[in-house]
Design a protein around this motif. Structure first.
Motif, PDB file in Angstrom:
ATOM      1  N   TRP A 122       0.865  -1.197  -0.007  1.00 12.48           N
ATOM      2  CA  TRP A 122       0.024  -0.097  -0.161  1.00 12.48           C
ATOM      3  C   TRP A 122       0.971   1.256   0.128  1.00 12.48           C
ATOM      4  O   TRP A 122       0.240   2.325  -0.237  1.00 12.48           O
ATOM      5  CB  TRP A 122      -1.010   0.164   1.217  1.00 12.48           C
ATOM      6  N   PHE A 123       2.173   1.178   0.213  1.00 11.82           N
ATOM      7  CA  PHE A 123       2.990   2.462   0.056  1.00 11.82           C
ATOM      8  C   PHE A 123       2.976   3.144  -1.025  1.00 11.82           C
ATOM      9  O   PHE A 123       2.938   4.576  -0.834  1.00 11.82           O
ATOM     10  CB  PHE A 123       4.486   1.866   0.566  1.00 11.82           C
ATOM     11  N   PRO A 124       2.931   2.539  -2.034  1.00 11.61           N
ATOM     12  CA  PRO A 124       2.674   3.335  -3.484  1.00 11.61           C
ATOM     13  C   PRO A 124       1.306   4.487  -3.428  1.00 11.61           C
ATOM     14  O   PRO A 124       1.497   5.718  -3.544  1.00 11.61           O
ATOM     15  CB  PRO A 124       2.493   2.614  -4.490  1.00 11.61           C
ATOM     16  N   ARG A 179       0.072  10.142  -2.272  1.00 13.77           N
ATOM     17  CA  ARG A 179      -0.913  11.069  -1.344  1.00 13.77           C
ATOM     18  C   ARG A 179      -2.252  10.501  -1.526  1.00 13.77           C
ATOM     19  O   ARG A 179      -3.303  11.565  -1.479  1.00 13.77           O
ATOM     20  CB  ARG A 179      -0.641  12.543  -1.595  1.00 13.77           C
ATOM     21  N   MET A 180      -2.620   9.549  -1.964  1.00 16.30           N
ATOM     22  CA  MET A 180      -4.064   9.077  -2.321  1.00 16.30           C
ATOM     23  C   MET A 180      -4.602   8.500  -0.910  1.00 16.30           C
ATOM     24  O   MET A 180      -5.794   8.498  -0.660  1.00 16.30           O
ATOM     25  CB  MET A 180      -4.295   7.976  -3.476  1.00 16.30           C
ATOM     26  N   ILE A 181      -3.883   8.086  -0.049  1.00 15.21           N
ATOM     27  CA  ILE A 181      -4.144   7.609   1.321  1.00 15.21           C
ATOM     28  C   ILE A 181      -3.158   7.968   2.257  1.00 15.21           C
ATOM     29  O   ILE A 181      -2.078   8.267   1.874  1.00 15.21           O
ATOM     30  CB  ILE A 181      -4.489   6.166   1.514  1.00 15.21           C
ATOM     31  N   GLY A 182      -3.391   8.193   3.571  1.00 18.47           N
ATOM     32  CA  GLY A 182      -2.369   8.539   4.355  1.00 18.47           C
ATOM     33  C   GLY A 182      -1.349   7.462   5.027  1.00 18.47           C
ATOM     34  O   GLY A 182      -1.838   6.249   4.986  1.00 18.47           O
ATOM     35  N   ALA A 183      -0.404   7.850   5.577  1.00 19.22           N
ATOM     36  CA  ALA A 183       0.653   6.812   6.038  1.00 19.22           C
ATOM     37  C   ALA A 183      -0.092   6.282   7.368  1.00 19.22           C
ATOM     38  O   ALA A 183       0.279   4.829   7.255  1.00 19.22           O
ATOM     39  CB  ALA A 183       1.691   7.627   6.696  1.00 19.22           C
ATOM     40  N   GLY A 184      -0.936   6.813   8.024  1.00 17.27           N
ATOM     41  CA  GLY A 184      -1.584   6.035   9.149  1.00 17.27           C
ATOM     42  C   GLY A 184      -2.359   4.967   8.607  1.00 17.27           C
ATOM     43  O   GLY A 184      -2.853   4.062   9.290  1.00 17.27           O
ATOM     44  N   ASP A 185      -3.120   5.254   7.517  1.00 18.80           N
ATOM     45  CA  ASP A 185      -3.959   4.196   6.789  1.00 18.80           C
ATOM     46  C   ASP A 185      -3.389   3.138   6.409  1.00 18.80           C
ATOM     47  O   ASP A 185      -3.684   1.927   6.764  1.00 18.80           O
ATOM     48  CB  ASP A 185      -4.811   4.816   5.662  1.00 18.80           C
ATOM     49  N   VAL A 186      -1.988   3.348   5.958  1.00 17.52           N
ATOM     50  CA  VAL A 186      -1.251   2.084   5.430  1.00 17.52           C
ATOM     51  C   VAL A 186      -0.980   1.253   6.675  1.00 17.52           C
ATOM     52  O   VAL A 186      -0.874   0.236   6.781  1.00 17.52           O
ATOM     53  CB  VAL A 186       0.107   2.643   4.803  1.00 17.52           C
ATOM     54  N   VAL A 199     -12.990  17.143   0.849  1.00 16.54           N
ATOM     55  CA  VAL A 199     -12.826  15.933  -0.067  1.00 16.54           C
ATOM     56  C   VAL A 199     -12.563  14.869   0.632  1.00 16.54           C
ATOM     57  O   VAL A 199     -12.342  13.721   0.223  1.00 16.54           O
ATOM     58  CB  VAL A 199     -12.061  16.291  -1.167  1.00 16.54           C
ATOM     59  N   VAL A 200     -12.035  14.919   1.857  1.00 17.73           N
ATOM     60  CA  VAL A 200     -11.061  13.735   2.629  1.00 17.73           C
ATOM     61  C   VAL A 200     -12.036  12.882   3.155  1.00 17.73           C
ATOM     62  O   VAL A 200     -13.093  13.333   4.020  1.00 17.73           O
ATOM     63  CB  VAL A 200      -9.994  14.248   3.674  1.00 17.73           C
ATOM     64  N   ILE A 201     -12.004  11.703   3.291  1.00 20.08           N
ATOM     65  CA  ILE A 201     -12.626  10.506   3.781  1.00 20.08           C
ATOM     66  C   ILE A 201     -11.622  10.082   4.611  1.00 20.08           C
ATOM     67  O   ILE A 201     -10.798   9.299   4.300  1.00 20.08           O
ATOM     68  CB  ILE A 201     -13.012   9.517   2.706  1.00 20.08           C
ATOM     69  N   PRO A 202     -11.800   9.725   5.985  1.00 18.02           N
ATOM     70  CA  PRO A 202     -11.253   9.280   6.914  1.00 18.02           C
ATOM     71  C   PRO A 202     -11.478   7.582   6.986  1.00 18.02           C
ATOM     72  O   PRO A 202     -12.366   6.953   7.326  1.00 18.02           O
ATOM     73  CB  PRO A 202     -11.907   9.697   8.400  1.00 18.02           C
ATOM     74  N   LEU A 203     -10.202   7.241   6.295  1.00 16.36           N
ATOM     75  CA  LEU A 203     -10.179   5.841   6.024  1.00 16.36           C
ATOM     76  C   LEU A 203      -9.907   5.114   7.323  1.00 16.36           C
ATOM     77  O   LEU A 203     -10.527   3.785   7.121  1.00 16.36           O
ATOM     78  CB  LEU A 203      -8.927   5.322   5.052  1.00 16.36           C
ATOM     79  N   GLY A 204      -9.565   5.654   8.347  1.00 12.47           N
ATOM     80  CA  GLY A 204      -9.258   4.962   9.632  1.00 12.47           C
ATOM     81  C   GLY A 204     -10.872   4.455  10.067  1.00 12.47           C
ATOM     82  O   GLY A 204     -11.113   3.313  10.387  1.00 12.47           O
TER      83      GLY A 204
END
Length: 179
Positions: free
Chosen positions: A70-72, A77-84, A157-162
């Protein structure tokens, strides 16, 4: 029994991650490190005495593999580091198969929320046009530029993926209980 204990502990980890993601638009590293240590502890404790080292190594390998996968998307910047990190923890706690289900359910919830948000803000066409232009530019120029920039796109536009991953975990738990 162990899958319920692991999933329950993971739900607590994801609840904290979701809370931070909604509140601060980031998931702190200390939270992810504590969750990783808890995962190591539960893996060690629930493994048979002769297989503890191997199970711990598999836990760490799952964390590394999912982070690499998921790092790519973080790099773009499609998802955050915390989400990964949360996705890596999901696979670490549950294994690849169950972890993939939880992550898939979380992404489905995220896609649904994003669609609703675009309908509410009446920018579905604009966001889709931007996404396809971004993908086209990425393939033509092979230049990895950030997809999301707060200064340009805003926070709306941000969706909290967590939060979505927490929903995916709950969805998985309900299906496990019912089926």
């Amino acid at each position: 029994m162990s899958i319920y204990l692991r999933t329950g502990l993971l739900a607590v980890v994801l609840l904290g991650g979701a809370w931070y993601d909604v509140r601060e638009q980031r998931i702190p590293n200390w939270w992810c490190v504590c969750a990783c240590v808890c995962g190591l502890g539960i893996t060690w404790q629930m493994s048979p005495a002769g297989g503890r080292t191997g199970q711990t190594a598999f836990y760490m390998a799952r964390l590394a593999a999912v982070t690499a996968l998921w790092f790519p998307l973080f790099h773009l910047r499609m998802i955050g580091a915390g989400d990964v990190k949360l996705m890596a923890l999901i696979a670490g706690y549950l294994g690849f198969k169950a972890g993939a289900c939880v992550i898939l359910y979380g992404f489905f919830i995220g896609a649904f929320l994003a669609f609703l948000k675009m309908l509410i803000y009446k920018n579905l066409y604009q966001r889709l046009r931007y996404f396809f232009a971004y993908i086209r530019r990425l393939f033509l120029t092979r230049e990895a530029v950030p997809y999301y920039r707060a200064s340009r796109d805003g926070k709306h536009v941000v969706i909290p993926l967590g939060l979505c991953l927490l929903g995916g975990c709950v969805w998985y738990m309900v299906l496990e209980i019912l089926c």
